[in-house]
Write a protein that holds these residues in place. Structure first.
Motif, mmCIF file in Angstrom:
data_model
loop_
_atom_site.group_PDB
_atom_site.id
_atom_site.type_symbol
_atom_site.label_atom_id
_atom_site.label_comp_id
_atom_site.label_asym_id
_atom_site.label_seq_id
_atom_site.Cartn_x
_atom_site.Cartn_y
_atom_site.Cartn_z
ATOM 1 N N THR A 1 -6.027 -3.280 -3.328
ATOM 2 C CA THR A 1 -4.916 -2.475 -3.860
ATOM 3 C C THR A 1 -5.399 -1.340 -4.758
ATOM 4 N N ILE B 1 -10.083 -3.406 2.702
ATOM 5 C CA ILE B 1 -9.651 -4.787 2.495
ATOM 6 C C ILE B 1 -10.783 -5.562 1.811
ATOM 7 N N ILE C 1 -6.778 1.419 -2.524
ATOM 8 C CA ILE C 1 -5.706 2.051 -1.765
ATOM 9 C C ILE C 1 -4.943 3.053 -2.646
ATOM 10 N N LEU D 1 -0.774 -5.924 6.684
ATOM 11 C CA LEU D 1 -2.146 -6.264 7.076
ATOM 12 C C LEU D 1 -2.104 -7.087 8.352
ATOM 13 N N TYR E 1 -5.408 -6.681 1.017
ATOM 14 C CA TYR E 1 -5.634 -5.262 0.745
ATOM 15 C C TYR E 1 -6.343 -5.089 -0.597
ATOM 16 N N ILE F 1 -8.037 1.443 6.068
ATOM 17 C CA ILE F 1 -7.546 0.796 4.847
ATOM 18 C C ILE F 1 -8.587 -0.196 4.311
#
Length: 432
Positions: free
Chosen positions: A294, A354, A297, A281, A292, A352
């Motif tokens: 998770t 966050i 993701i 990150l 993140y 991504i």
């Protein structure tokens, strides 16, 4: 404000804010000053009745009675400068004036203070020198009666020569025995069980005191021995059985969630092999407290192919996903060129997810109930409660918001934090 001017008492020194006629502005005549306090008391009584504020009403009524009684007993002093009065009486009326000002300004007067003031002012009337004064009612107490306490409520009536004026006391059609304590004081015992206390509203009961007054004049022989019957009313405020209602608002743990997107691009080159890339990150987001997301993701829906030749963007390696980094996988094939195998390549756009989670508090479900004058109430707080506020709506119409640090502002109830929750403990006042 209907007063011609405002008289202020500061550190025992009186000053008048407007010019006066016929009196030194620094030393107002006693009658003028006392009339100003009486006017304040009368206005406060009217306001208190409209707002169901028994405490203010009782104190203002007691002040008005005390002033009227003092004036009748000290007629010769009314045209004197206020500073010519005794120090004791200056302090009495300064204190009374300051109390009326506090009540006018909406300042809270707790019940224990009301009890103290009404007792002090009643004692002043009791000791007044009513010399050759016709029978008259100067004061009575209590003015406010609570639903709980001893079975008999002593009612005291003060006034010159009442004891020898054949007094009688009635409530409606019911006659109440009245005894003579002294020639200037009567005592009646009211049966609390006979008083009609409402569940949630204040109510009033009127008592009529009758007594004889001589109308005999020595120069009119036909009046010798004649008397007239005089009636005076005493109004008593009955407080409701319900002392207060309450609302407890617990503060529960929660978190504020902010989401964002860290956009970057990765790529690789190789032949017939997986191609891993570590994706940390960016410090810009770390410094702001982001990590993140998770779980999102792991769904592998955050990337797209940005171009390549015989290679693919695969996604995050599940067992590598951490709050600040993960491994992104690409799969390399090969390019067939002139009968041989050459490196493949690919670029991948990453968007991504966050997230930043900040601890916070939210209001939990409210707990409501009512309190009477006698019983403790223990209320459990939800597990995990961080803090709370208590909103009390009292019998006198006032509402208070209490916290863990707030001391009892009413004088009639304490709120204590225990291991099991909140304990409401009534401290009923005496009749006042």
């Amino acid at each position: 404000m209907r007063y011609a001017m405002r008289i202020l008492a500061v550190s025992g020194v009186l000053s008048v804010t407007s010019l006066m006629t016929g009196a030194d502005a620094q030393n107002p005549v006693a009658d003028f000053f006392l009339d100003g306090i009486s006017d304040k008391a009368e206005d406060l009584m009217a306001k208190a009745r409209s707002e169901a504020n028994a405490v203010t009403w009782g104190v203002a009524d007691a002040a008005k009675s005390t002033i009227e009684a003092w004036k009748q007993a000290n007629i010769e002093l009314l045209d004197k400068a206020f500073t010519d009065l005794s120090k004791q009486h200056q302090e009495l009326f300064n204190n009374m004036n300051e109390t009326m000002d506090r009540l006018e300004a909406g300042e809270n007067l707790v019940v224990k203070d009301a009890e103290k003031l009404t007792v002090e002012w009643a004692s002043v009337i009791k000791d007044l020198p009513f010399v050759d004064h016709s029978p008259e009612v100067m004061n009575y107490r209590p003015r406010v009666i609570i639903p709980v306490g001893e079975g008999e409520v002593p009612m005291v009536v003060d006034g010159p020569s009442l004891g020898s004026a054949s007094p009688s006391l009635n409530s409606g059609d019911k006659r109440i025995p009245v005894a003579r304590s002294t020639d200037n004081q009567l005592l009646a015992k009211l049966n609390r069980a006979d008083l009609k206390f409402d569940e949630v509203k204040s109510s009033f009961v009127e008592y009529k005191l009758s007594f004889d007054n001589s109308v005999s004049s020595w120069w009119r022989p036909w009046t010798w021995g004649k008397k007239e019957r005089i009636e005076r009313e005493a109004t008593v405020w009955l407080l409701p059985k319900q002392m207060a209602s309450f609302t407890i608002t617990p503060m529960m743990p929660s978190e504020d969630v902010a989401v964002g997107t860290y956009s970057t691009q990765v790529g690789g080159r190789g032949k017939d092999t997986p191609y891993p890339v570590n994706v940390p990150l960016a410090p810009l987001w770390v410094d702001q407290g982001y990590v993140y997301d998770t779980a999102t993701i792991a769904q592998n829906k955050f990337f797209s192919n940005a171009g390549g030749d015989h290679a693919d963007c695969v996604g995050a390696k599940i067992d590598s996903i951490k709050s600040s980094s993960f491994t992104f996988m690409m799969q390399m094939g090969h390019r067939s060129v002139w009968g041989g195998r050459r490196d493949a390549w690919v670029n991948c756009n990453l968007a991504i997810p966050i997230v930043k989670r900040t601890p916070s508090r939210v209001k939990g479900d409210e707990i409501t109930g009512v309190l009477n004058w006698t019983d403790d109430s223990l209320l459990s707080l939800p597990e995990g409660t961080l803090d709370y506020t208590v909103t009390l709506k009292m019998f006198n119409g006032r509402t208070y918001v209490l916290t863990r640090e707030t001391a009892d502002p009413t004088g009639v109830i304490s709120v204590q934090k225990t291991e099991k929750g909140l304990l409401f403990r009534p401290k009923p006042p005496s009749d006042f």
